[in-house]
Design an enzyme around this catalytic site. Structure first.
Site, short mmCIF file in Angstrom:
data_model
loop_
_atom_site.label_atom_id
_atom_site.label_comp_id
_atom_site.label_asym_id
_atom_site.label_seq_id
_atom_site.Cartn_x
_atom_site.Cartn_y
_atom_site.Cartn_z
N SER A 38 -0.15 -9.00 -3.23
CA SER A 38 0.16 -7.79 -2.45
C SER A 38 -0.07 -6.49 -3.19
CB SER A 38 1.59 -7.86 -1.94
OG SER A 38 2.49 -7.98 -3.02
N HIS B 144 -0.79 -11.31 3.35
CA HIS B 144 -1.93 -10.38 3.37
C HIS B 144 -3.25 -11.08 3.67
CE1 HIS B 144 0.41 -6.98 1.82
NE2 HIS B 144 1.10 -7.93 1.22
N LYS C 27 2.10 -7.60 9.30
CA LYS C 27 0.84 -7.03 8.81
C LYS C 27 -0.23 -7.20 9.91
CE LYS C 27 2.80 -7.91 4.33
NZ LYS C 27 3.64 -6.72 4.31
#
Ligand code: PLP
Length: 393
Positions: free
Chosen positions: A182, A210, A241
């Site tokens: 990250s 991610h 996300k």
């Protein structure tokens, strides 16, 4: 000394606020995805994990609104008792399929998913192997386990092997890693990790916060990217996300998910994901499948930004993904460059000690599919000006 007195000794944030260099907790007044309004002024959002720009996709908004009206604003209870909707189960089935696993379980945040999964599975006598740059939620999860925690240098498979070799052959072993790191934006060496897991009879848990929607032919994440689905026992991901919502998921073999469902305290003792958030994720998965051009745009934008920064001479470490940490120098230079970008209409995320060494503070950029070439070039132009400012300092 009174327990609360430490709060009086904490002055750094107030000093930065007084100097006008405080980059945290900035309220956003409205947002259209790649552009936000702060203090009445438009800013290009270069610090969001909204990788595919789905927070404002019409199908996502429509689905969230419909769920809000059908089920109400919240579930007011734990999954275990009154807090399971048919939407939770539909989403779990869809995610299991999307992630190529037998079953999945959704939690109310990604943070809770990691806490609940790791602390439930790793018990006394077991070993847990953690990359030193794993996300804080994974670090915190190990504080709730009775297993032995072994930390290895970032993405260093030799160090991991040395640690694995020291554990008793028949001990339970879980290797836990971010898929895309990250802060660094690099990708775990999953092929080598999978070899080691097989050799030492360990299981792998990949946190794909991610990577979901970003890596893999269909956006399925790190295991899909490497073609190592079968070798990855557990995939954890967050909805905060690419999936444009809030919540988290763990996916794996059906008996493991069944066990977690009945033992994970972070699931059982916390209220469940609300209806609009569930519907958002369901719609986002549909969009990811139906519009692969969004992922293509994300990667095009990522390459444009990475190439531009590198050609200016910036160090972006080993980043190979939309997460781009730009090293800018010490905290004073970072503050100056962050402020210059902000005043010129660009929102970036500062990374300061202790997250990084004193002399290598970073401005972390996260690319989105919805950034335009003009926006990217404008930001690059400001980074070029930042270099001149630094020379003048
Ligand atoms: C790698 C990683 N894991 C887990 C999380 C936590 O996810 P959430 O925001 O859903 O709590 C994050 C979010 O920052 C993350 O980057």
């Amino acid at each position: 000394m009174n327990l609360l007195e430490k709060s009086l000794r904490f002055t750094r944030a107030r000093e930065a606020q007084a100097a006008g260099y405080y980059p945290f907790f900035i309220p956003i007044e409205s947002s259209s995805g790649a552009e936000v309004i702060i203090n009445g002024e438009p800013k290009i959002m270069m610090g969001s994990n909204n990788y595919l720009g789905l927070t404002h996709h019409p199908k996502v908004l429509e689905a969230a609104q419909a769920a809000l009206h059908r089920y109400g604003s919240g579930c007011t209870g734990s999954r275990f008792l009154n807090g399971t909707l048919d939407l939770h189960e539909t989403l779990e089935d869809r995610l299991a399929e999307f992630l190529g696993k037998e079953a999945a379980l959704v939690f109310s945040t990604g943070y809770q998913t990691n806490l609940g999964t790791v602390s439930t599975l790793v018990g006394r006598g077991d070993y847990i192997y953690m990359d030193k740059l794993n996300h804080a939620s994974l670090v915190d999860s190990t504080r709730l386990t009775f297993g032995k925690v072994c930390r290895y240098a970032h993405n260093d498979m030799k160090a991991l092997e040395r640690q694995l070799a020291q554990a008793p052959r028949d001990a339970g072993k879980l290797i836990v890693t971010d898929g895309v790191f990250s802060m660094e934006g690099d990708i775990v060496n999953l092929p080598k990790m999978a070899e080691l897991a097989e050799a030492y009879d360990a299981d792998i848990l990949v946190d794909d916060a991610h990577a979901l929607g970003v890596l893999g032919e269909h956006g399925g994440g790190t295991a899909q990217h490497f073609g190592l689905d079968a070798q990855t026992s557990l995939i954890v991901a967050t909805f905060s996300k690419s999936l444009a919502s809030i919540g988290g998921v763990v996916a794996g073999a059906e008996p493991v998910i069944h066990y977690l469902k009945h033992h994970a305290r972070a699931l059982i003792f916390s209220a469940s994901m609300p209806p609009a958030s569930l519907a958002t994720v369901l719609a986002a998965i549909d969009v990811i499948k139906e519009e692969p051009e969004l992922r293509e745009a994300l990667w095009r934008n990522t390459r444009r930004m990475q190439d531009g920064l590198k050609s200016l001479g910036y160090d972006i470490g080993d980043s190979e993904t939309p997460v781009i940490p730009v090293s800018v120098g010490n905290i004073a230079v970072m503050g100056m460059q962050w402020r210059m970008l902000f005043d010129a209409g660009v929102f970036t995320n500062p990374v300061i000690p202790p997250a990084v060494p004193m002399h290598s503070c970073r401005l972390r950029i996260s690319m989105m599919a919805s950034h335009t070439d003009e926006q990217i070039d404008y930001v690059l132009d400001l980074f070029a000006q930042g270099l001149k400012l630094r020379e003048a300092m």
